[in-house]
Design a protein around this motif. Sequence first.
Motif, PDB file in Angstrom:
ATOM      1  N   UNK A 246      67.021  50.366  23.509  1.00  0.00           N
ATOM      2  CA  UNK A 246      66.119  50.804  22.443  1.00  0.00           C
ATOM      3  C   UNK A 246      65.817  49.638  21.504  1.00  0.00           C
ATOM      4  N   UNK A 247      64.533  49.456  21.199  1.00  0.00           N
ATOM      5  CA  UNK A 247      64.107  48.414  20.270  1.00  0.00           C
ATOM      6  C   UNK A 247      63.234  49.069  19.203  1.00  0.00           C
ATOM      7  N   UNK A 248      63.552  48.807  17.964  1.00  0.00           N
ATOM      8  CA  UNK A 248      62.776  49.418  16.891  1.00  0.00           C
ATOM      9  C   UNK A 248      62.323  48.359  15.902  1.00  0.00           C
ATOM     10  N   UNK A 249      61.198  48.640  15.286  1.00  0.00           N
ATOM     11  CA  UNK A 249      60.627  47.746  14.291  1.00  0.00           C
ATOM     12  C   UNK A 249      61.307  48.014  12.953  1.00  0.00           C
ATOM     13  N   UNK A 250      61.915  46.964  12.393  1.00  0.00           N
ATOM     14  CA  UNK A 250      62.627  47.134  11.126  1.00  0.00           C
ATOM     15  C   UNK A 250      61.679  47.237   9.940  1.00  0.00           C
ATOM     16  N   UNK A 251      60.562  46.535  10.014  1.00  0.00           N
ATOM     17  CA  UNK A 251      59.571  46.559   8.946  1.00  0.00           C
ATOM     18  C   UNK A 251      58.270  47.065   9.535  1.00  0.00           C
ATOM     19  N   UNK A 252      57.804  48.209   9.075  1.00  0.00           N
ATOM     20  CA  UNK A 252      56.665  48.858   9.695  1.00  0.00           C
ATOM     21  C   UNK A 252      55.329  48.471   9.093  1.00  0.00           C
ATOM     22  N   UNK A 253      54.312  49.257   9.463  1.00  0.00           N
ATOM     23  CA  UNK A 253      52.962  49.103   8.953  1.00  0.00           C
ATOM     24  C   UNK A 253      52.758  50.077   7.801  1.00  0.00           C
ATOM     25  N   UNK A 254      52.253  49.561   6.691  1.00  0.00           N
ATOM     26  CA  UNK A 254      51.991  50.422   5.546  1.00  0.00           C
ATOM     27  C   UNK A 254      50.558  50.952   5.642  1.00  0.00           C
ATOM     28  N   UNK A 255      50.434  52.268   5.724  1.00  0.00           N
ATOM     29  CA  UNK A 255      49.115  52.903   5.700  1.00  0.00           C
ATOM     30  C   UNK A 255      48.769  53.209   4.245  1.00  0.00           C
ATOM     31  N   UNK A 256      47.741  52.539   3.750  1.00  0.00           N
ATOM     32  CA  UNK A 256      47.319  52.686   2.358  1.00  0.00           C
ATOM     33  C   UNK A 256      46.046  53.517   2.304  1.00  0.00           C
ATOM     34  N   UNK A 257      46.102  54.627   1.592  1.00  0.00           N
ATOM     35  CA  UNK A 257      44.913  55.433   1.372  1.00  0.00           C
ATOM     36  C   UNK A 257      44.241  54.905   0.113  1.00  0.00           C
ATOM     37  N   UNK A 258      43.066  54.327   0.274  1.00  0.00           N
ATOM     38  CA  UNK A 258      42.400  53.589  -0.794  1.00  0.00           C
ATOM     39  C   UNK A 258      41.237  54.404  -1.341  1.00  0.00           C
ATOM     40  N   UNK A 259      41.098  54.405  -2.650  1.00  0.00           N
ATOM     41  CA  UNK A 259      39.956  55.056  -3.275  1.00  0.00           C
ATOM     42  C   UNK A 259      38.767  54.106  -3.288  1.00  0.00           C
ATOM     43  N   UNK A 260      37.608  54.631  -2.971  1.00  0.00           N
ATOM     44  CA  UNK A 260      36.390  53.813  -2.947  1.00  0.00           C
ATOM     45  C   UNK A 260      36.007  53.387  -4.361  1.00  0.00           C
ATOM     46  N   UNK A 261      35.820  52.095  -4.561  1.00  0.00           N
ATOM     47  CA  UNK A 261      35.308  51.594  -5.830  1.00  0.00           C
ATOM     48  C   UNK A 261      33.817  51.314  -5.676  1.00  0.00           C
ATOM     49  N   UNK A 262      33.187  50.853  -6.729  1.00  0.00           N
ATOM     50  CA  UNK A 262      31.744  50.678  -6.687  1.00  0.00           C
ATOM     51  C   UNK A 262      31.333  49.437  -7.466  1.00  0.00           C
ATOM     52  N   UNK A 263      32.029  48.312  -7.179  1.00  0.00           N
ATOM     53  CA  UNK A 263      31.801  47.097  -7.956  1.00  0.00           C
ATOM     54  C   UNK A 263      31.194  45.960  -7.134  1.00  0.00           C
ATOM     55  N   UNK A 264      31.196  46.076  -5.818  1.00  0.00           N
ATOM     56  CA  UNK A 264      30.789  44.948  -4.979  1.00  0.00           C
ATOM     57  C   UNK A 264      29.315  44.973  -4.596  1.00  0.00           C
ATOM     58  N   UNK A 265      28.653  46.133  -4.804  1.00  0.00           N
ATOM     59  CA  UNK A 265      27.218  46.243  -4.511  1.00  0.00           C
ATOM     60  C   UNK A 265      26.893  45.757  -3.098  1.00  0.00           C
ATOM     61  N   UNK A 266      27.533  46.378  -2.112  1.00  0.00           N
ATOM     62  CA  UNK A 266      27.319  45.971  -0.721  1.00  0.00           C
ATOM     63  C   UNK A 266      25.924  46.405  -0.259  1.00  0.00           C
ATOM     64  N   UNK A 267      25.202  45.462   0.348  1.00  0.00           N
ATOM     65  CA  UNK A 267      23.855  45.759   0.853  1.00  0.00           C
ATOM     66  C   UNK A 267      23.815  45.520   2.353  1.00  0.00           C
ATOM     67  N   UNK A 268      23.213  46.483   3.080  1.00  0.00           N
ATOM     68  CA  UNK A 268      22.902  46.345   4.494  1.00  0.00           C
ATOM     69  C   UNK A 268      21.470  46.806   4.715  1.00  0.00           C
ATOM     70  N   UNK A 269      20.780  46.278   5.712  1.00  0.00           N
ATOM     71  CA  UNK A 269      19.465  46.839   6.050  1.00  0.00           C
ATOM     72  C   UNK A 269      19.645  48.252   6.601  1.00  0.00           C
ATOM     73  N   UNK A 270      18.699  49.116   6.320  1.00  0.00           N
ATOM     74  CA  UNK A 270      18.831  50.501   6.780  1.00  0.00           C
ATOM     75  C   UNK A 270      18.666  50.620   8.287  1.00  0.00           C
ATOM     76  N   UNK A 271      17.822  49.737   8.874  1.00  0.00           N
ATOM     77  CA  UNK A 271      17.553  49.782  10.318  1.00  0.00           C
ATOM     78  C   UNK A 271      17.457  48.356  10.847  1.00  0.00           C
ATOM     79  N   UNK A 272      17.958  48.143  12.052  1.00  0.00           N
ATOM     80  CA  UNK A 272      17.738  46.876  12.744  1.00  0.00           C
ATOM     81  C   UNK A 272      17.530  47.167  14.227  1.00  0.00           C
ATOM     82  N   UNK A 273      17.019  46.185  14.953  1.00  0.00           N
ATOM     83  CA  UNK A 273      16.650  46.387  16.355  1.00  0.00           C
ATOM     84  C   UNK A 273      17.577  45.606  17.259  1.00  0.00           C
TER      85      UNK A 273
END
Length: 416
Positions: A246-273
């Motif tokens: 048996x082999x086990x991971x001593x230090x695991x993966x932290x699952x972080x539930x993150x709240x959406x912020x609204x400071x980065x003003x991310x822009x993407x085109x609505x459509x592309x081909x």
Amino acid sequence: MSRVLILSMLALWGKSCAATEKYCVHQPRGTESFVGEALTLPCRFVSPKNKEHDSEVTVIWKASNQDYCGGGNKEFYNSLANSTFPQYRRRLVLVGDPKALNATITLANVTADDANTYCCRIKMKHKDGTLTQFQSRKGTHLTVRGENELRIEQPSFIPAFIGDTVNIFSRFTTKNQNIHPNTILCQVRRGVGAGPGCTNIFSRRTCTDGAGKNILHFKIDHVNSSHQGWYCWEIQVLTKDEKIAKYEKNVGTELLIVEQTNHLDIWQPSVTVFNNHAIINCMYSAPQYENILWTRVYWMVGNSREHFIYHPDPDFIHPDYKGKTRLINESILVLEKFHGPDNTTFYCRVVIQRCGLQTEVIMEEGPGTQLRIYSMHDPVLKESSQCLNIIVIYAGIKLLFLLVLFIVALVYIKKT
């Protein structure tokens, strides 16, 4: 040693992240290595911008057999004194550039005795003669595996929004050719405390190695706040003599539930081909946060954001898109091949990690770009193509007219 005494030692031994948010060290909580391999121990730090280039930086590494970093641990490397403890001499190299806020080291020819907690400490001597010292309290715990054992690698953390479908990935490697996925059983353990350990069985099943590269994954559909915590893989192998190792991971993966912020003003085109390939832009404003360790851009697809189209770690990328996507200018997606239906929407997700006592992640997502398959039978794309043709023809006529005027002018000049 009592908890009170430990905390007192930590408080007395220089400044930590708790003392001021402007000085901080970040290390991954755990890593693994085989005996005889070379190992990288990452360490990044942040400090006030007016201090970064005006201070003399000393990098110190200490080793501890405890799960914390205190003042009495063994100092085995000091960049100012150019000293290395005999156990690590001729095996240790500082590969990070302290001027770039990087104190990463590599350790060659790892031995079983190297299994410790490694603590990165920074000393900054300022121009005014004052001294600031700060470090990670937890350090990086190193697990050393033998040649007949499994090494298990997991990401340090996975940030997610509520409603995302999350895959808890693990990659196992071994030097024993007799270990195959069909001889392996897996279970995922979970911990909900502040530490990275996992005590409760979350899922038990036969390992699924769908990618064929010793990569395992466990899917959690539509995560919510109750899923936050640590996840550790445990792998059981049937040996030649019919025993279970048996082999086990001593230090695991932290699952972080993150709240959406609204400071980065991310822009993407609505459509592309998509026509043989596609280039999808993603722009965002420069963050004004302090203590930023790194900023990364990921691309995802689907309503539950289950699949990565692009991720810095290829193990996270959906098999249909591995080796077929890349970023230019750190955020623009280049898609070489496409396997989804028409009108599939791609989302640009920007993740910022900040340094602190706990992992702090800021994450925002763009509104999405709809990918249209190029077809002359599509009235929208046909109209776009016709408009483009008109523009090209107009530009050609205009260029030809200017060329004629130029020739006429030359003839006129010669006659006069």
